[in-house]
Write a protein that holds these residues in place. Structure first.
Motif, PDB file in Angstrom:
ATOM      1  N   PRO A  12     -37.936   0.035 -24.201  1.00 13.99           N
ATOM      2  CA  PRO A  12     -38.689   0.304 -25.808  1.00 13.99           C
ATOM      3  C   PRO A  12     -38.434   1.288 -26.286  1.00 13.99           C
ATOM      4  CG  PRO A  12     -40.495   0.050 -24.036  1.00 13.99           C
ATOM      5  CD  PRO A  12     -39.287  -0.275 -23.230  1.00 13.99           C
ATOM      6  N   TYR A  13     -38.611   2.427 -25.587  1.00 14.37           N
ATOM      7  CA  TYR A  13     -38.425   3.911 -25.946  1.00 14.37           C
ATOM      8  C   TYR A  13     -37.067   4.189 -26.555  1.00 14.37           C
ATOM      9  CZ  TYR A  13     -42.625   4.608 -22.675  1.00 14.37           C
ATOM     10  OH  TYR A  13     -43.828   4.489 -22.319  1.00 14.37           O
ATOM     11  N   LEU A  17     -45.216   5.414 -30.158  1.00 12.31           N
ATOM     12  CA  LEU A  17     -45.251   5.917 -28.915  1.00 12.31           C
ATOM     13  C   LEU A  17     -46.244   5.113 -27.963  1.00 12.31           C
ATOM     14  CD1 LEU A  17     -44.128   7.900 -26.704  1.00 12.31           C
ATOM     15  CD2 LEU A  17     -46.151   9.497 -27.271  1.00 12.31           C
ATOM     16  N   ARG A  18     -47.376   4.604 -28.792  1.00  9.88           N
ATOM     17  CA  ARG A  18     -48.458   3.789 -27.946  1.00  9.88           C
ATOM     18  C   ARG A  18     -47.829   2.677 -27.712  1.00  9.88           C
ATOM     19  NH1 ARG A  18     -53.461   3.945 -26.064  1.00  9.88           N
ATOM     20  NH2 ARG A  18     -54.576   2.010 -26.110  1.00  9.88           N
ATOM     21  N   ALA A  47     -43.983   6.238 -37.458  1.00  4.01           N
ATOM     22  CA  ALA A  47     -43.401   4.791 -37.442  1.00  4.01           C
ATOM     23  C   ALA A  47     -44.633   4.087 -36.599  1.00  4.01           C
ATOM     24  CB  ALA A  47     -42.340   4.700 -36.478  1.00  4.01           C
ATOM     25  N   LEU A  48     -44.715   2.913 -37.258  1.00  6.38           N
ATOM     26  CA  LEU A  48     -45.546   1.819 -36.602  1.00  6.38           C
ATOM     27  C   LEU A  48     -44.740   0.813 -36.009  1.00  6.38           C
ATOM     28  CD1 LEU A  48     -48.345   1.347 -39.433  1.00  6.38           C
ATOM     29  CD2 LEU A  48     -48.435   2.845 -37.299  1.00  6.38           C
ATOM     30  N   VAL A  49     -44.810   0.339 -34.978  1.00  3.86           N
ATOM     31  CA  VAL A  49     -44.124  -0.720 -34.055  1.00  3.86           C
ATOM     32  C   VAL A  49     -44.732  -1.724 -33.475  1.00  3.86           C
ATOM     33  CG1 VAL A  49     -42.161  -0.699 -32.319  1.00  3.86           C
ATOM     34  CG2 VAL A  49     -42.357   1.411 -33.906  1.00  3.86           C
ATOM     35  N   GLY A  50     -44.362  -3.049 -33.299  1.00  2.86           N
ATOM     36  CA  GLY A  50     -44.906  -3.952 -32.465  1.00  2.86           C
ATOM     37  C   GLY A  50     -43.884  -4.467 -31.661  1.00  2.86           C
ATOM     38  N   LYS A  76     -39.865  10.774 -28.340  1.00  2.00           N
ATOM     39  CA  LYS A  76     -40.587  11.657 -29.026  1.00  2.00           C
ATOM     40  C   LYS A  76     -39.819  12.806 -29.818  1.00  2.00           C
ATOM     41  CE  LYS A  76     -44.123  13.633 -26.624  1.00  2.00           C
ATOM     42  NZ  LYS A  76     -44.921  14.244 -25.575  1.00  2.00           N
ATOM     43  N   ALA A  77     -38.540  13.082 -29.385  1.00  2.00           N
ATOM     44  CA  ALA A  77     -37.683  13.787 -30.265  1.00  2.00           C
ATOM     45  C   ALA A  77     -37.354  12.966 -31.621  1.00  2.00           C
ATOM     46  CB  ALA A  77     -36.399  14.183 -29.413  1.00  2.00           C
ATOM     47  N   GLN A  78     -37.336  12.033 -31.675  1.00  2.00           N
ATOM     48  CA  GLN A  78     -37.212  11.373 -32.734  1.00  2.00           C
ATOM     49  C   GLN A  78     -38.523  10.951 -33.669  1.00  2.00           C
ATOM     50  OE1 GLN A  78     -34.129  10.379 -34.000  1.00  2.00           O
ATOM     51  NE2 GLN A  78     -33.351  11.467 -31.993  1.00  2.00           N
TER      52      GLN A  78
END
Length: 460
Positions: free
Chosen positions: A367-368, A230-231, A146-149, A133-135
């Motif tokens: 993953p975080y 985050l999700r 950011a979008l992540v998979g 969350k800080a990043q």
């Protein structure tokens, strides 16, 4: 297994809907959980009525050692936040109600994921969710997101977890007896389990994309649609726990070890793209949708510049480094390429789908921490005006290229001595995870392995 009757538009769980479900007796148990250093969900199962009356507003406590222990839950020294000297006091799990979800593989159960704070309400900065969350805030302050998979591989065994334990994890029976990479027959042979996992995650409000076989015996991958960072991380840890629980209910077992045996390891390829808060494309060249923008080039240059320093966040265990073998589709060199699976960083897609894939993390990664390291590295690339070298066009296994860390010890040294890490994450975070690696190394150094016995019992 009691799956709720949820259609595609009816999987989300709001607080209002949860209250109604509890009043009607459809939900009687709430799991409150947070992610520990090892990437595992830990927490409590609570009475639904108690959750509504007390926990929603006040959170629920847990011992601070949950973020200061080893994988065996042993109390270990070296952590500033928790120790025998400080009395192992409490931390507080504060519910993020946006993470509410049904847990359909458990009867009448829902889950909420929590942030971790101290009893005075201050953030526990060393918690993995806090670090990410800080990043993400750094991105948001620039009008970015950011979008992540994540693509998480695992191996399925016909043995139960209890049987595997009793066998010392030897002579286990993989669910497939040969390489089933992309094999429809190989997937269908164990489709009962894979289908239950897929439907369970769908009921938990995740969007499943595909199921496919992989190279190792019994190895498979279930892929989910990308989402905000985050999700995606929250979904990842729920999926990992849920897949194990569903397998256990079938008297089978699943491992996410980075390297179970000498065959192919299990990866967690992590795809990331950066967009504006208005969904504008930032990484794509405005003229050529297959190429990177100046921002995108600098962002990826940051990945390469800081890969060794951040490897500990990608590969946190002794076993993680056994995966980095030439010719195994796991990276050994710090390089980027266009759709080149031999490189650590692989550029794929075009236009809105243009993204890069970090191939370094294994199935054991948190993953975080992975995503946080990727964002921090990229932002430094942008802020420092880094120039991206030309993409590597050949096999990165054969090139004269800088190498990724090959042991946990070298990764620890790079991580803890990095001025970049300390500036990006803080001394408290760096020292915390450096101690985690030291604890792992000390435990391994005290152990006598099967390899040593086979090599030395008779012949030495």
């Amino acid at each position: 297994m009691p799956y709720p009757d949820l259609n595609l538009g009816d999987r989300s769980l709001t607080y209002e809907r949860l209250r109604s479900d509890i009043e009607q007796g459809e939900i009687d148990t709430i799991i409150v959980a947070f992610t520990d250093m090892q990437g595992r969900l830990v927490g409590k199962k609570l009475s639904a009525s108690f959750f509504l009356s007390e926990v929603v507003a006040n959170g629920t406590e847990g011992c601070s050692y949950l973020l200061a222990c080893d994988v065996d839950m042993n109390t270990v020294s070296g952590y500033e936040i928790s120790s025998w000297e400080s009395g192992y006091g409490d931390l507080v799990m504060t519910c993020d109600m946006s993470t509410l979800r049904y847990i359909p593989w458990q009867q009448n159960t829902a889950m909420v994921q929590a942030d971790v704070v101290w009893e005075d309400g201050s953030i526990l900065r060393q918690a993995p969710r806090s670090i990410l969350k800080a990043q993400l805030k750094r991105l948001a302050d620039r009008g970015l997101r950011a979008l992540v998979g994540t693509e998480l591989e695992f191996i399925v065994f016909e043995n139960s977890y209890e049987e595997a334990w009793e066998e010392g994890y030897r002579n286990l029976k993989p669910a497939n007896k040969y390489n089933v990479d992309y094999s429809l027959l190989g997937v269908s042979r164990i489709d009962g389990l894979l289908r239950e996992i897929r439907l369970g995650m769908t009921g938990a409000n995740m969007e499943v994309e595909s199921v496919k076989g992989e190279c190792n015996l019994g190895q498979h991958e279930i892929a989910f649609r990308y989402s905000d960072a985050l999700r995606t991380a929250d979904n990842h840890v729920v999926y990992k726990l849920g897949a194990k629980e569903i397998a256990a209910a079938r008297k089978k077992s699943i491992t996410f070890m980075a390297k179970f045996n000498e065959r192919e390891g299990s990866s967690c390829h992590t795809h990331l793209s950066i967009r504006g808060l208005d969904d504008s494309l930032t990484m794509v060249d405005p003229i050529d949708p297959k190429k990177l923008s100046n921002f995108g080039s600098a962002f990826i240059a940051g990945q390469l510049a800081h890969m060794r320093e951040t490897t500990l966040f990608m590969a946190p265990n002794i076993n993680s480094y056994k995966r980095f073998v030439e010719g195994s589709f796991a990276p050994t060199a710090i390089a980027w390429g266009i759709d080149n699976r031999t490189c650590s960083i692989r550029l794929v897609g075009r236009g809105p789908g243009l993204r890069y894939e970090n191939r370094l993390p294994g199935g054991d990664a948190n993953p975080y921490l992975v995503i946080a390291a990727m964002i921090a590295s990229g932002l430094d690339g942008v802020d420092s005006g880094m120039t991206l070298e030309e993409p590597y066009p050949k096999s990165a296994y054969d090139g004269d290229l800088p190498r990724v860390s090959d042991t946990l010890r070298s990764a620890l040294d790079d991580f803890s001595s990095s001025a970049f890490n300390r500036a990006s994450f803080g001394d408290d975070v760096v020292d915390h995870y450096a101690n985690m690696a030291k604890v792992e190394l000390d435990a391994f150094n005290r152990s006598v392995t099967d390899w040593e016995r086979f090599r030395s019992f008779e012949r030495m």
